[in-house]
Design a protein around this motif. Sequence first.
Motif, short mmCIF file in Angstrom:
data_model
loop_
_atom_site.label_atom_id
_atom_site.label_comp_id
_atom_site.label_asym_id
_atom_site.label_seq_id
_atom_site.Cartn_x
_atom_site.Cartn_y
_atom_site.Cartn_z
N ASP A 75 -1.25 22.43 19.15
CA ASP A 75 -1.94 23.68 18.83
C ASP A 75 -1.02 24.88 18.97
OD1 ASP A 75 -4.17 22.22 18.35
OD2 ASP A 75 -5.22 22.75 20.20
N TYR B 294 -3.40 14.79 12.63
CA TYR B 294 -3.99 16.05 13.05
C TYR B 294 -5.21 15.79 13.94
CZ TYR B 294 -1.25 18.74 9.63
OH TYR B 294 -0.24 19.35 8.92
N LEU B 295 -5.49 16.74 14.83
CA LEU B 295 -6.70 16.68 15.64
C LEU B 295 -7.85 17.28 14.83
CD1 LEU B 295 -5.37 17.75 19.15
CD2 LEU B 295 -6.30 15.53 18.53
N ASP C 5 -10.82 18.32 15.58
CA ASP C 5 -11.60 19.39 16.17
C ASP C 5 -10.74 20.52 16.74
OD1 ASP C 5 -10.51 17.86 18.12
OD2 ASP C 5 -12.36 17.53 19.27
N SER C 6 -9.50 20.61 16.25
CA SER C 6 -8.61 21.68 16.69
C SER C 6 -8.64 22.83 15.69
CB SER C 6 -7.17 21.16 16.83
OG SER C 6 -6.25 22.22 16.95
N GLN D 230 -5.07 23.59 14.24
CA GLN D 230 -4.53 22.61 13.30
C GLN D 230 -5.30 22.60 11.99
OE1 GLN D 230 -3.66 18.75 15.11
NE2 GLN D 230 -3.39 19.73 17.11
N ASN E 218 -1.08 17.55 23.49
CA ASN E 218 -1.59 17.12 22.18
C ASN E 218 -1.79 15.60 22.15
OD1 ASN E 218 -2.11 18.09 19.29
ND2 ASN E 218 -0.68 16.42 18.95
N LYS F 204 -5.02 14.78 23.89
CA LYS F 204 -6.18 15.12 23.05
C LYS F 204 -6.37 14.07 21.96
CE LYS F 204 -5.85 20.17 23.67
NZ LYS F 204 -5.55 21.46 22.98
N GLN F 205 -5.28 13.61 21.37
CA GLN F 205 -5.39 12.58 20.34
C GLN F 205 -5.94 11.29 20.92
OE1 GLN F 205 -1.50 12.16 18.60
NE2 GLN F 205 -1.78 13.85 17.19
#
Length: 866
Positions: free
Chosen positions: A400, A438-439, A441-442, A445, A858, A861-862
């Motif tokens: 992010d 990519y995330l 819910d970011s 991103q 990151n 989070k992934q």
Amino acid sequence: MKHRKIIIPVLFWLAFTNILLGQIRIKELPRFDFLRQDSLFLNVSHTRNVISLDGTWLAYTKNNRDDASRISVPSNFRGVDELTFEKDITLEGRQVKGRRLELVFLGLNYSAEITLNNFVIYKHAGGEFPFKVELPRNIIKIDKNNVLTVRVTHQLSESTIPFNQRFMFPENVGGIFRDIYIETSPLQQVASSDFLYNVSASGGVSLSVNARLENFSSEGNSIKPDSLSSSAAAGADYAMRVRLLTKGGEEVFSSTSTVFDLSAQKEKSFSSSYSLTNVSLWTPEVPRSYRLRIELIKGSQILDEIEKPVAFYSLRSSNSSLLLNNAPYSLKGTTYYAVYPGYGNLVRFERMRSDMMAIKAMGFNAVRFAKELPNPYYLKVCQELGLLAFVELPVNSVPDEIADNSAFQDRLRIYFTQFLNSYKQYSSVAAFGLGSSYLPDSPAQTSLIGSLAGYAGHFTNRMLYASFAGFNISPIPGVDLYGVELLNKPMYDYTGKYQELQSRLGKGKVFISSAAYATFNGSTNGYLNPYSFEAQAKFFSDLIDFTSREKTPGFFINSIFDYRGDYTSFTAGFDPENIYRIGILDEFRQPGRFSEKVVYSKLHNDDEVTIPQGSQKDDLPIVFIISGVVLVLILGFLINTRRKFREDATRALLRPYNFFADIRDMRLMSGMQSTALMLVLSIGSALLLSNVLYFFRTNVLLEKIVLAFGSPRLSWFLSYLAWNPAFALIWLTIISIVFFITISIVIKITSLFNRNKVFFSSIYFMVVWSFLPLVVLLPLGLVLYKVLSANVMTFYLFIALAAFTVWIFYRLMKGIYVIFDLRASTVYMYSIALILLFTFCVLLYFQLSQSSIYFIINAYKQYKVM
């Protein structure tokens, strides 16, 4: 025997890494095969030609030209971050007089500074895409020697595209690894051209052609092409003709513009639309192609012409399905990485064609070029064979904080512009990818994806897609397809999430962009054994059945071949040569894997291939059991045969203050017993760590955390430990012993500032006996892997281990407090200083930067959303 081959390289690697990295290794393509005969690919016509610069060059490191070596280009290099390539070029007057000269690179890695006769003519900021550089006429020496130098740098970082932290990327090798040549063209020319088309519901094609025409000649210039008369060089009565030809040369369409002026040193933009009713649409099953020719003419004389292979088709996504030429269609694709064992990114033209033919023969109708940019020749072959090409930015797992960075956004936009301009001219490119992992819910991103999608709309009308590491995806303006990534889990783990995502975004909007399954266990008795060929075959079989049953837009199997990377993998299995074993075929393209048979059968609708179920094998390493039993026996022997040891252990565990006071007062303490305890504790801690590493050896989060450090050495060593428990015990035991000694030395150094003299022996005894609680955990080393595998109270188990760590640190601080005779407040400051010192040493050794922290966050989070 296998481990004997590994242990010596490990020692050599750790001791002499800096020396090894300083050696330059250059690899050249055998039997150079410049595609001079493929005039359509090289844009050769009766008005244009090419001068190949492939062949012998000089190569040398910075400021070291005297030690230059003769090499052949294309070639690549390892071992240094920068290498200069130099070539002497003699341009004959008959070749270049009255001509415009452009230097064409089909690809180099990563960035470059290009000079001609000691004048810098271009700086390539980075990227493997093709690019052109105009050669200034005032610098060129005609009929004399010209010195062309290309200084190539291939060191990646957190500011490059791709990043240095690359998960499952093919190996990054520097060099001029694709062809380089000079393109000669008339001074009055079609300087650039572009075309767009739309396919109507009835199958008709609306073609728009945009071109930029330039007259590079100057008034009174005496140097003109032999074929160009003085009247033709005048500023009036030019026209542009657009022709469409079949592959055999038969004319399908022709249109000539009105007459216009094109004075010297002027340019003119040309744009026109045409309706084509008698063309056949291209499909993967019947790949019909044409040749689009754009001519600059004066009267009956053709001053310049360019020709491009084109194919007309429509691929778009609707809410209900993916549509090819307005009919429902399903992608059956695979990911391809253009690397070959021993040669890296050096791939011969016939190898490119044979690989694409192998993909087509397997039954695939699409190919995804991910994490690296393809040689344009692949795209030409795809059009001829009937393969839809998905080409994407080599951007993966953007944190992010970096996605929000304006400097990164500007750099990515410039890169994206060059990327689109390089590949949009190839008809086989059905969609452009905006990056992967990519995330969903970011906000940072998804905002980056939306920005790229909006920007791409100014350059192309092809579909745009992005690939995500999770399923909680929301609609993003400008994105046509949303890809989800599957890795190393049975298909039923993803089914419910995928169906829910389809219901939110639409069935025609969601496809499987990457379905990967590792095969490091090789051939076993059935698919119940994970990470085997049979388990991979079962995974792909369920994948194909699911996409067919649910009528999804399709899938991409990752990948067609095994390949090599820069970082040693955890999830794909440890390999000394960094081979990622996730392919349907091995890296040498040899057939025979079970998954190959299953995929071929499914894609060709042949008879079903039965996949044996087999029985699951116990993967608990016997070395854990043996080591645990031996440690318990040794500890029992020490306790039962040594009364002094038993008494000391009881007092050290239950009354540590009194025990450390005895050490301070130099009471009788056996150095042999303390050393024996230190060895037992070292082996015991090594056993616990080996269990944990072995359990997490296929964990994506662990691999991405290690990748965040950007160190191939660290990745190699930790993966080696995780996948070789016997040697992990040895190495971790040695590391534990060094740890005990280092802690003792550090505390001894700090004692020099204390008013009381403290002997090293006292500090050593205190450190060893502070770690005595580890003895309680020794029996856990026998069963820890099984407990973790059963997922029984795993969270509470790690909480307990963390509590033991805090307890041991508390005992160490209490020992320092007693032996140094300090006040409580001083001990608190001392503990904080030790923690900070330890943290600083870790950061310094691994060169952990702020960006590395971003990548670790990151990765976590992934992992949570996968």
